[in-house]
Write a protein that holds these residues in place. Structure first.
Motif, PDB file in Angstrom:
ATOM      1  N   LEU A   1       0.882  -1.215   0.150  1.00 22.47           N
ATOM      2  CA  LEU A   1      -0.067   0.109   0.003  1.00 22.47           C
ATOM      3  C   LEU A   1       0.704   1.230   0.219  1.00 22.47           C
ATOM      4  CD1 LEU A   1      -2.768   1.096   0.385  1.00 22.47           C
ATOM      5  CD2 LEU A   1      -2.499   1.294   3.304  1.00 22.47           C
ATOM      6  N   ILE A   2       1.943   1.569   0.765  1.00 23.85           N
ATOM      7  CA  ILE A   2       2.770   2.721   0.958  1.00 23.85           C
ATOM      8  C   ILE A   2       3.897   2.328  -0.869  1.00 23.85           C
ATOM      9  CG2 ILE A   2       4.766   3.223   2.089  1.00 23.85           C
ATOM     10  CD1 ILE A   2       3.484   2.476   4.679  1.00 23.85           C
ATOM     11  N   VAL A   3       4.178   1.798  -0.826  1.00 24.32           N
ATOM     12  CA  VAL A   3       5.262   1.421  -1.906  1.00 24.32           C
ATOM     13  C   VAL A   3       3.977   1.950  -3.252  1.00 24.32           C
ATOM     14  CG1 VAL A   3       6.162   0.122  -3.148  1.00 24.32           C
ATOM     15  CG2 VAL A   3       6.728   0.185  -1.001  1.00 24.32           C
ATOM     16  N   GLY A   4       2.914   1.342  -3.469  1.00 22.10           N
ATOM     17  CA  GLY A   4       1.906   1.999  -3.459  1.00 22.10           C
ATOM     18  C   GLY A   4       1.578   3.097  -4.658  1.00 22.10           C
ATOM     19  N   HIS A   5       1.407   3.836  -3.629  1.00 20.61           N
ATOM     20  CA  HIS A   5       0.910   5.160  -3.171  1.00 20.61           C
ATOM     21  C   HIS A   5       2.274   5.974  -2.890  1.00 20.61           C
ATOM     22  CE1 HIS A   5      -3.116   4.164  -3.849  1.00 20.61           C
ATOM     23  NE2 HIS A   5      -2.854   3.799  -2.375  1.00 20.61           N
ATOM     24  N   MET A   6       2.991   5.955  -3.127  1.00 21.74           N
ATOM     25  CA  MET A   6       4.138   6.698  -2.690  1.00 21.74           C
ATOM     26  C   MET A   6       4.823   7.622  -3.801  1.00 21.74           C
ATOM     27  SD  MET A   6       6.776   7.194  -0.497  1.00 21.74           S
ATOM     28  CE  MET A   6       6.590   5.953   0.893  1.00 21.74           C
ATOM     29  N   ASP A   7       4.402   6.800  -5.268  1.00 17.89           N
ATOM     30  CA  ASP A   7       5.067   8.146  -5.628  1.00 17.89           C
ATOM     31  C   ASP A   7       3.286   9.123  -6.323  1.00 17.89           C
ATOM     32  OD1 ASP A   7       5.198   8.913  -8.557  1.00 17.89           O
ATOM     33  OD2 ASP A   7       3.981   8.020 -10.451  1.00 17.89           O
ATOM     34  N   SER A   8       2.066   8.438  -5.353  1.00 17.72           N
ATOM     35  CA  SER A   8       1.007  10.365  -5.815  1.00 17.72           C
ATOM     36  C   SER A   8       1.640  10.760  -4.204  1.00 17.72           C
ATOM     37  CB  SER A   8       0.098   9.696  -5.814  1.00 17.72           C
ATOM     38  OG  SER A   8      -0.538   8.346  -4.556  1.00 17.72           O
ATOM     39  N   ILE A   9       1.542   9.846  -3.650  1.00 22.05           N
ATOM     40  CA  ILE A   9       2.413  10.583  -2.010  1.00 22.05           C
ATOM     41  C   ILE A   9       3.568  11.580  -2.160  1.00 22.05           C
ATOM     42  CG2 ILE A   9       2.100  10.521   0.290  1.00 22.05           C
ATOM     43  CD1 ILE A   9       0.110   9.115  -0.103  1.00 22.05           C
ATOM     44  N   GLY A  10       4.562  10.815  -2.794  1.00 20.59           N
ATOM     45  CA  GLY A  10       6.214  11.312  -2.254  1.00 20.59           C
ATOM     46  C   GLY A  10       6.338  12.354  -3.102  1.00 20.59           C
ATOM     47  N   LYS A  11       6.243  12.594  -4.462  1.00 19.37           N
ATOM     48  CA  LYS A  11       6.182  13.720  -5.354  1.00 19.37           C
ATOM     49  C   LYS A  11       6.392  14.766  -4.742  1.00 19.37           C
ATOM     50  CE  LYS A  11       8.148  10.475  -8.795  1.00 19.37           C
ATOM     51  NZ  LYS A  11       7.684  10.416 -10.287  1.00 19.37           N
ATOM     52  N   PRO A  12       4.701  15.136  -4.119  1.00 16.41           N
ATOM     53  CA  PRO A  12       4.358  16.146  -3.820  1.00 16.41           C
ATOM     54  C   PRO A  12       4.738  16.628  -2.478  1.00 16.41           C
ATOM     55  CG  PRO A  12       2.235  15.021  -5.419  1.00 16.41           C
ATOM     56  CD  PRO A  12       3.369  14.191  -4.434  1.00 16.41           C
ATOM     57  N   MET A  13       5.200  15.646  -1.921  1.00 10.99           N
ATOM     58  CA  MET A  13       4.708  15.922  -0.606  1.00 10.99           C
ATOM     59  C   MET A  13       6.913  16.759   0.044  1.00 10.99           C
ATOM     60  SD  MET A  13       4.985  14.276   3.854  1.00 10.99           S
ATOM     61  CE  MET A  13       3.622  13.477   2.655  1.00 10.99           C
ATOM     62  N   ALA A  14       7.394  16.557  -1.762  1.00 11.26           N
ATOM     63  CA  ALA A  14       8.561  16.130  -1.181  1.00 11.26           C
ATOM     64  C   ALA A  14       8.641  17.448  -2.054  1.00 11.26           C
ATOM     65  CB  ALA A  14       9.700  15.588  -2.078  1.00 11.26           C
ATOM     66  N   LEU A  15       8.077  18.277  -2.698  1.00 10.26           N
ATOM     67  CA  LEU A  15       7.354  18.967  -3.719  1.00 10.26           C
ATOM     68  C   LEU A  15       7.741  20.182  -2.448  1.00 10.26           C
ATOM     69  CD1 LEU A  15       8.597  20.846  -6.354  1.00 10.26           C
ATOM     70  CD2 LEU A  15       5.846  20.700  -6.779  1.00 10.26           C
ATOM     71  N   GLY A  16       6.761  19.909  -2.094  1.00  9.00           N
ATOM     72  CA  GLY A  16       5.972  21.388  -1.176  1.00  9.00           C
ATOM     73  C   GLY A  16       6.864  21.579  -0.088  1.00  9.00           C
ATOM     74  N   ALA A  17       7.690  20.008   0.628  1.00 12.30           N
ATOM     75  CA  ALA A  17       8.825  20.322   1.821  1.00 12.30           C
ATOM     76  C   ALA A  17       9.265  21.056   1.326  1.00 12.30           C
ATOM     77  CB  ALA A  17       9.623  18.997   1.803  1.00 12.30           C
ATOM     78  N   LEU A  18       9.989  20.794   0.129  1.00 17.68           N
ATOM     79  CA  LEU A  18      11.315  22.249  -0.283  1.00 17.68           C
ATOM     80  C   LEU A  18      10.652  22.975  -0.674  1.00 17.68           C
ATOM     81  CD1 LEU A  18      14.725  21.674  -1.758  1.00 17.68           C
ATOM     82  CD2 LEU A  18      12.385  21.110  -3.979  1.00 17.68           C
ATOM     83  N   ILE A  19       9.801  23.729  -0.916  1.00 17.32           N
ATOM     84  CA  ILE A  19       9.295  25.305  -1.431  1.00 17.32           C
ATOM     85  C   ILE A  19       8.812  25.526   0.028  1.00 17.32           C
ATOM     86  CG2 ILE A  19       7.305  26.308  -2.091  1.00 17.32           C
ATOM     87  CD1 ILE A  19       6.871  24.143  -4.007  1.00 17.32           C
ATOM     88  N   PHE A  20       8.702  24.969   1.299  1.00 17.75           N
ATOM     89  CA  PHE A  20       7.865  25.356   2.649  1.00 17.75           C
ATOM     90  C   PHE A  20       9.868  25.644   3.246  1.00 17.75           C
ATOM     91  CE2 PHE A  20       4.162  23.977   4.354  1.00 17.75           C
ATOM     92  CZ  PHE A  20       3.083  24.581   3.200  1.00 17.75           C
ATOM     93  N   ALA A  21      10.523  24.634   2.399  1.00 15.48           N
ATOM     94  CA  ALA A  21      12.301  24.594   3.598  1.00 15.48           C
ATOM     95  C   ALA A  21      12.945  25.805   2.843  1.00 15.48           C
ATOM     96  CB  ALA A  21      12.841  24.112   3.382  1.00 15.48           C
ATOM     97  N   CYS A  22      12.702  26.220   1.835  1.00 16.24           N
ATOM     98  CA  CYS A  22      13.094  27.420   0.650  1.00 16.24           C
ATOM     99  C   CYS A  22      12.736  28.500   1.141  1.00 16.24           C
ATOM    100  CB  CYS A  22      13.002  27.364  -0.431  1.00 16.24           C
ATOM    101  SG  CYS A  22      14.325  26.029  -1.101  1.00 16.24           S
ATOM    102  N   VAL A  23      11.168  29.264   1.036  1.00 21.50           N
ATOM    103  CA  VAL A  23      11.007  30.323   1.369  1.00 21.50           C
ATOM    104  C   VAL A  23      10.625  30.266   3.251  1.00 21.50           C
ATOM    105  CG1 VAL A  23       8.524  30.915   1.980  1.00 21.50           C
ATOM    106  CG2 VAL A  23       8.962  29.364  -0.280  1.00 21.50           C
ATOM    107  N   PHE A  24      10.999  29.660   4.006  1.00 20.91           N
ATOM    108  CA  PHE A  24      10.626  29.790   5.556  1.00 20.91           C
ATOM    109  C   PHE A  24      12.516  30.067   5.774  1.00 20.91           C
ATOM    110  CE2 PHE A  24       6.017  27.888   5.281  1.00 20.91           C
ATOM    111  CZ  PHE A  24       6.302  29.138   5.697  1.00 20.91           C
TER     112      PHE A  24
END
Length: 194
Positions: free
Chosen positions: A142-165
Motif C-alpha cells: 500500500l505504501i509503495v503503491g502510493h509513494m508516487d502519488s504522495i511522495g513527490k508532491p510532499m517532497a516538492l512542497g517540503a522543499l518549497i516550504f524549506a526554501c521560503v521559510f
C-alpha cells in the motif's frame, strides 16, 4: 532575551568534552561558530529552519554540519530546527503535500481517477481494511503503491516550504537585529543629552 537563550544552549566547553563530537575535530569549535553576531545568527536561523521543514529526522546534526561548513552560528541553527517539531509535523507535511499536489496538478488527475473507479482507490481501501483486521502484508504494498502519488508532491512542497521559510527566517533575524541595534543607539544618544 538573547541572554536567556544563551543560558539554555550547551556551552562550548561542554561540547568539547562530549565524546560523540570528537570526530568533528577543532573545526567545530571555531570561535565564529559560537559568537552571537548578526550575520552568523541569521545564517544559522536560516539553515536551521531549512532543515526543520525539509527533513523530519536528524535536523540538528545536519544543521550543525552545514553551519560549521558555512561558518554560521551553530546554537542558532540547532535552536531554529524546533520550528517544525513532532506536534507540527502532521499539519506542515499535509500542507506541503497539498502545495506539491497543486503545483504538480495531481488534484485533477486524482479526481478523474476516482470518477473512473481506478484500481488505486480499491487497492487503498483493500489495504486499509486488511491492516485494520491485523494483517500487515498489504501495508508495505500500500505504501509503495502510493509513494508516487504522495511522495513527490510532499517532497516538492517540503522543499518549497524549506526554501521560503528559511529565507524569511534569515531576513526576519536581520531586521530584528538591526532594529534592536538602532533602538539601543538612539536610547544611548537620548540618554546622553543634557
Amino acid at each position: 532575551m538573547i541572554d536567556r537563550l544563551k543560558k539554555m544552549l550547551p556551552s562550548q566547553q561542554s561540547m568539547q568534552n562530549n565524546r560523540w563530537l570528537n570526530w568533528m575535530g577543532p573545526r567545530l569549535f571555531h570561535p565564529r561558530l559560537w559568537r552571537f553576531h548578526r550575520k552568523g545568527v541569521s545564517l544559522g536561523v536560516g539553515i536551521g529552519v531549512f532543515f526543520a521543514f525539509l527533513i523530519p529526522i536528524a535536523q540538528i546534526p545536519l544543521a550543525a554540519v552545514l553551519s560549521m561548513w558555512l561558518r554560521a552560528n551553530i546554537p542558532a541553527a540547532a535552536l531554529a530546527t524546533i520550528v517544525n517539531n513532532p506536534l507540527t509535523f502532521p499539519p506542515v507535511y499535509y500542507a506541503a503535500w497539498e502545495l506539491g499536489r497543486w503545483i504538480l496538478s495531481l488534484a485533477q488527475h486524482d479526481a478523474s481517477a476516482l470518477e473512473k473507479g481506478d484500481n488505486q482507490g480499491s487497492a487503498l481501501s483493500t489495504g486499509l481494511s486488511e491492516v485494520s483486521q491485523g494483517g500487515t502484508s498489504g501495508w508495505f504494498d500500500l505504501i509503495v503503491g502510493h509513494m508516487d502519488s504522495i511522495g513527490k508532491p510532499m517532497a516538492l512542497g517540503a522543499l518549497i516550504f524549506a526554501c521560503v521559510f528559511s529565507v524569511l527566517g534569515y531576513v526576519l533575524v536581520q531586521l530584528v537585529w538591526i532594529r534592536r541595534v538602532r533602538r539601543r543607539r538612539s536610547n544611548r544618544l537620548l540618554g546622553n543629552r543634557p
